[in-house]
Design a protein around this motif. Sequence first.
Motif, PDB file in Angstrom:
ATOM      1  N   GLU A 249     -39.002 -43.221 -16.394  1.00  0.00           N
ATOM      2  CA  GLU A 249     -39.011 -42.330 -17.556  1.00  0.00           C
ATOM      3  C   GLU A 249     -39.817 -41.064 -17.254  1.00  0.00           C
ATOM      4  OE1 GLU A 249     -40.116 -45.386 -17.608  1.00  0.00           O
ATOM      5  OE2 GLU A 249     -38.665 -46.565 -18.740  1.00  0.00           O
ATOM      6  N   MET A 250     -39.332 -39.932 -17.785  1.00  0.00           N
ATOM      7  CA  MET A 250     -39.981 -38.663 -17.503  1.00  0.00           C
ATOM      8  C   MET A 250     -40.030 -37.798 -18.761  1.00  0.00           C
ATOM      9  SD  MET A 250     -38.658 -37.566 -13.726  1.00  0.00           S
ATOM     10  CE  MET A 250     -40.041 -36.428 -13.655  1.00  0.00           C
ATOM     11  N   THR A 251     -40.988 -36.847 -18.753  1.00  0.00           N
ATOM     12  CA  THR A 251     -41.160 -35.877 -19.826  1.00  0.00           C
ATOM     13  C   THR A 251     -41.002 -34.482 -19.238  1.00  0.00           C
ATOM     14  OG1 THR A 251     -42.677 -37.349 -21.014  1.00  0.00           O
ATOM     15  CG2 THR A 251     -42.707 -35.012 -21.614  1.00  0.00           C
ATOM     16  N   GLY A 252     -40.235 -33.642 -19.931  1.00  0.00           N
ATOM     17  CA  GLY A 252     -40.009 -32.286 -19.447  1.00  0.00           C
ATOM     18  C   GLY A 252     -40.198 -31.258 -20.548  1.00  0.00           C
ATOM     19  N   THR A 253     -40.286 -30.008 -20.162  1.00  0.00           N
ATOM     20  CA  THR A 253     -40.511 -28.921 -21.119  1.00  0.00           C
ATOM     21  C   THR A 253     -39.461 -27.836 -20.944  1.00  0.00           C
ATOM     22  OG1 THR A 253     -42.038 -27.866 -19.568  1.00  0.00           O
ATOM     23  CG2 THR A 253     -43.001 -29.312 -21.247  1.00  0.00           C
ATOM     24  N   VAL A 254     -39.218 -27.125 -22.044  1.00  0.00           N
ATOM     25  CA  VAL A 254     -38.333 -25.960 -22.053  1.00  0.00           C
ATOM     26  C   VAL A 254     -39.093 -24.818 -22.723  1.00  0.00           C
ATOM     27  CG1 VAL A 254     -36.176 -24.999 -22.920  1.00  0.00           C
ATOM     28  CG2 VAL A 254     -36.248 -27.365 -22.125  1.00  0.00           C
ATOM     29  N   PHE A 255     -39.196 -23.685 -22.054  1.00  0.00           N
ATOM     30  CA  PHE A 255     -39.902 -22.533 -22.592  1.00  0.00           C
ATOM     31  C   PHE A 255     -38.898 -21.471 -23.020  1.00  0.00           C
ATOM     32  CE2 PHE A 255     -43.026 -24.550 -19.827  1.00  0.00           C
ATOM     33  CZ  PHE A 255     -44.151 -24.567 -20.641  1.00  0.00           C
ATOM     34  N   ARG A 301     -42.617 -23.687 -26.701  1.00  0.00           N
ATOM     35  CA  ARG A 301     -42.375 -24.781 -25.762  1.00  0.00           C
ATOM     36  C   ARG A 301     -41.739 -25.956 -26.486  1.00  0.00           C
ATOM     37  NH1 ARG A 301     -47.054 -28.686 -24.059  1.00  0.00           N
ATOM     38  NH2 ARG A 301     -46.436 -29.380 -26.134  1.00  0.00           N
ATOM     39  N   ALA A 302     -40.584 -26.395 -25.970  1.00  0.00           N
ATOM     40  CA  ALA A 302     -39.932 -27.610 -26.467  1.00  0.00           C
ATOM     41  C   ALA A 302     -40.194 -28.730 -25.474  1.00  0.00           C
ATOM     42  CB  ALA A 302     -38.434 -27.383 -26.635  1.00  0.00           C
ATOM     43  N   LEU A 303     -40.636 -29.867 -25.969  1.00  0.00           N
ATOM     44  CA  LEU A 303     -40.947 -31.024 -25.135  1.00  0.00           C
ATOM     45  C   LEU A 303     -39.931 -32.125 -25.421  1.00  0.00           C
ATOM     46  CD1 LEU A 303     -44.385 -32.469 -24.283  1.00  0.00           C
ATOM     47  CD2 LEU A 303     -42.679 -34.005 -25.254  1.00  0.00           C
ATOM     48  N   ASP A 311     -31.221 -37.414 -16.160  1.00  0.00           N
ATOM     49  CA  ASP A 311     -31.035 -37.198 -17.596  1.00  0.00           C
ATOM     50  C   ASP A 311     -32.003 -36.149 -18.132  1.00  0.00           C
ATOM     51  OD1 ASP A 311     -29.002 -38.958 -17.623  1.00  0.00           O
ATOM     52  OD2 ASP A 311     -30.004 -40.526 -18.791  1.00  0.00           O
ATOM     53  N   LEU A 312     -33.212 -36.106 -17.566  1.00  0.00           N
ATOM     54  CA  LEU A 312     -34.168 -35.103 -18.035  1.00  0.00           C
ATOM     55  C   LEU A 312     -33.668 -33.695 -17.724  1.00  0.00           C
ATOM     56  CD1 LEU A 312     -36.948 -34.532 -19.285  1.00  0.00           C
ATOM     57  CD2 LEU A 312     -37.888 -34.561 -16.958  1.00  0.00           C
ATOM     58  N   TRP A 313     -33.130 -33.490 -16.526  1.00  0.00           N
ATOM     59  CA  TRP A 313     -32.605 -32.173 -16.171  1.00  0.00           C
ATOM     60  C   TRP A 313     -31.466 -31.782 -17.126  1.00  0.00           C
ATOM     61  CZ3 TRP A 313     -33.667 -28.025 -13.312  1.00  0.00           C
ATOM     62  CH2 TRP A 313     -32.641 -27.131 -13.024  1.00  0.00           C
ATOM     63  N   THR A 314     -30.570 -32.728 -17.392  1.00  0.00           N
ATOM     64  CA  THR A 314     -29.457 -32.443 -18.298  1.00  0.00           C
ATOM     65  C   THR A 314     -29.954 -32.137 -19.704  1.00  0.00           C
ATOM     66  OG1 THR A 314     -28.048 -33.935 -16.998  1.00  0.00           O
ATOM     67  CG2 THR A 314     -27.284 -33.360 -19.200  1.00  0.00           C
TER      68      THR A 314
END
Length: 349
Positions: A249-255, A301-303, A311-314
């Motif tokens: 499982e991973m957590t990612g951000t979108v700025f 920032r969207a988390l 799946d995180l990249w998508t």
Amino acid sequence: MENLLRLVIVLGGSAAVSLAAVRAADLLARKADARHPETPLWGLLRRCRTPLYVVLFTTLLGWTFRATRWAPLEEHAAAVSHLLVLCLIGGGAWLAIRVAAAVVESSYTRYAGRSRDVARVRRVHTQVTLIMRVVSVAVGVIAAAVALVTFPAFRAVGTSLLASAGIIGIVAGVAAQSTLGNLFAGFQIAFGDMVRLGDTVVVDGEWGVVEEVTLTFLTVRTWDERRVTLPVSYFTSRPFENWSRGGAEMTGTVFVHCDHTVPVSRMRVRLREFLDSCPTWDGRAWDLAVTDTSPTCVTVRALVTAKDADDLWTTRCAVREELVAWLSREHPDALPKVVTAQAEALSHR
């Protein structure tokens, strides 16, 4: 003519008896596989048919070829007997490797079917793969050594070879420092749980999945289908990122850069609505907040979270596209602006 007929009978009889024995063993393995579907061992043992045939055929020929009384064979009986011994050694090594592979693969399959820990299964898979390579190399070396001993010349110089083994070992160790280092690094990776098959790693700025692990090198398949091959000592001497260690499982951000007038609360609501319909979001966590500001814009920032790196990249790409499209459609004034007004002319002195 009679001797030639005997030769045909001996060869044909040996081939027929060997084939019948292999077919009988294959039939027994097939019946055992049908009776015990919980284990794949018997089905995997059927892969041993060819080396078993080679061993049986060679053994029977070694017992019966003298009965042909064929002149060319009688003249070269010693050479033919030696050749059959070498074939028997090679076939026996081949059969031993196939049997060991069947037993190990069967044990791994049963373990993988019972275990629900994906990370532990990948670790065992890596260990099993390296163990089988070690077993194959060991059996091959032993078979080669036994084959060499059958030559009288090697038996004669055996004492001198043993006497100089210490010096040869020192020379070989100095000459093969890199190879031996990679070999021990391979064991460290296999049993130290540093890298496993299927792990998502970042090495030298390249993101990819571990596709192959051997005793000397490791192959990473990148996101664009390239293969990056690295010596296993790289992973024991340099830092690297393992995104699968402790769980995939991973957590990612979108700025997103926006104007100061952006409606953050509405943007947050829209993000949640979109994530509810996003199939790659795993539902563990999400957030949206203003993390930075400047005289010209603010940084939102969207988390998001996902079950693995793919799946995180998508999910990140989908969220970025949706937020930009939503702002352009619903709040175009909230997009960042570039000031193009002319500066006031300075008064002349």
